[in-house]
Design a protein around this motif. Structure first.
Motif, PDB file in Angstrom:
ATOM      1  N   GLY A  21     -44.793 -40.620 -13.276  1.00  0.00           N
ATOM      2  CA  GLY A  21     -45.149 -40.662 -11.866  1.00  0.00           C
ATOM      3  C   GLY A  21     -44.154 -39.964 -10.958  1.00  0.00           C
ATOM      4  N   ILE A  22     -43.246 -39.194 -11.557  1.00  0.00           N
ATOM      5  CA  ILE A  22     -42.203 -38.502 -10.792  1.00  0.00           C
ATOM      6  C   ILE A  22     -42.258 -37.016 -11.130  1.00  0.00           C
ATOM      7  N   THR A  23     -42.177 -36.181 -10.112  1.00  0.00           N
ATOM      8  CA  THR A  23     -42.269 -34.738 -10.334  1.00  0.00           C
ATOM      9  C   THR A  23     -41.013 -34.194 -11.011  1.00  0.00           C
ATOM     10  N   GLN A  24     -41.175 -33.045 -11.641  1.00  0.00           N
ATOM     11  CA  GLN A  24     -40.033 -32.358 -12.228  1.00  0.00           C
ATOM     12  C   GLN A  24     -39.034 -31.950 -11.130  1.00  0.00           C
ATOM     13  N   GLU A  25     -39.538 -31.644  -9.960  1.00  0.00           N
ATOM     14  CA  GLU A  25     -38.660 -31.304  -8.845  1.00  0.00           C
ATOM     15  C   GLU A  25     -37.742 -32.469  -8.531  1.00  0.00           C
ATOM     16  N   TRP A  26     -38.277 -33.685  -8.470  1.00  0.00           N
ATOM     17  CA  TRP A  26     -37.455 -34.870  -8.195  1.00  0.00           C
ATOM     18  C   TRP A  26     -36.418 -35.059  -9.299  1.00  0.00           C
ATOM     19  N   HIS A  27     -36.852 -34.931 -10.558  1.00  0.00           N
ATOM     20  CA  HIS A  27     -35.910 -35.052 -11.682  1.00  0.00           C
ATOM     21  C   HIS A  27     -34.784 -34.029 -11.547  1.00  0.00           C
ATOM     22  N   TYR A  28     -35.152 -32.806 -11.166  1.00  0.00           N
ATOM     23  CA  TYR A  28     -34.153 -31.752 -11.006  1.00  0.00           C
ATOM     24  C   TYR A  28     -33.186 -32.083  -9.868  1.00  0.00           C
ATOM     25  N   GLN A  29     -33.714 -32.497  -8.733  1.00  0.00           N
ATOM     26  CA  GLN A  29     -32.884 -32.793  -7.568  1.00  0.00           C
ATOM     27  C   GLN A  29     -31.924 -33.959  -7.827  1.00  0.00           C
ATOM     28  N   HIS A  30     -32.303 -34.871  -8.701  1.00  0.00           N
ATOM     29  CA  HIS A  30     -31.499 -36.068  -8.960  1.00  0.00           C
ATOM     30  C   HIS A  30     -30.835 -36.049 -10.340  1.00  0.00           C
ATOM     31  N   ARG A  31     -30.717 -34.887 -10.921  1.00  0.00           N
ATOM     32  CA  ARG A  31     -30.217 -34.761 -12.291  1.00  0.00           C
ATOM     33  C   ARG A  31     -28.781 -35.231 -12.477  1.00  0.00           C
ATOM     34  N   ASN A  32     -27.975 -35.179 -11.460  1.00  0.00           N
ATOM     35  CA  ASN A  32     -26.574 -35.560 -11.614  1.00  0.00           C
ATOM     36  C   ASN A  32     -26.252 -36.972 -11.161  1.00  0.00           C
ATOM     37  N   GLU A  33     -27.243 -37.682 -10.690  1.00  0.00           N
ATOM     38  CA  GLU A  33     -27.020 -39.060 -10.252  1.00  0.00           C
ATOM     39  C   GLU A  33     -26.899 -39.962 -11.470  1.00  0.00           C
TER      40      GLU A  33
END
Length: 138
Positions: free
Chosen positions: A120-132
């Motif tokens: 339910g989460i876009t790849q864009e969101w995963h990319y933007q939050h990759r370092n959290e």
């Protein structure tokens, strides 16, 4: 996060399906540099008398065929990687299946990062939050 969909001519064969899933996951991860934990593979079988190429059934042609679709996030692979994947996937499947019609095909499908995802989460969101939290999700 590739989604791998393989359509094969013939009857369902669970042992063969497992072999195809393993081999395609390995190839996809090696050539397209993807994480095997995020791969999905689905395999469908179509009887030879229900698969047509140029209006003639595979049963009449006495051939086998496949259609491989691999969805990836746009911009995550180079042109050269996609070309290498096309060649290697076709060669792998042709060898495993045997007697394949030359019109069997491989599709590498680029999907936008905002229109593609998992959980339910876009790849864009995963990319933007990759370092959290130290985790890479894309």
């Amino acid at each position: 996060m590739p989604g791998i969909k393989l359509t094969l001519s013939g009857r369902a064969d669970p042992a063969l399906s497992e072999r195809f899933a393993k081999n395609l996951t390995e190839l996809t991860c090696a050539v397209l540099e993807k994480d095997p934990r995020r791969n999905t593979v689905t395999i469908d079988y179509v009887p030879h008398d229900q698969w047509f190429i140029a209006g003639t059934s595979l049963a009449a042609l006495d051939r086998n065929s496949f259609r491989l679709e691999v969805t990836i996030t746009e911009g995550t692979n180079t042109r050269d990687q996609k070309i290498a994947y096309q060649r290697q996937a076709f060669a792998l499947l042709a060898e495993l299946i045997g007697n394949v019609h030359p019109h069997s095909n491989v599709h590498v499908i680029d999907c936008s990062a905002v229109g593609y995802g998992y959980g339910g989460i876009t790849q864009e969101w995963h990319y933007q939050h990759r370092n959290e939290g130290g985790a890479v999700h894309a």
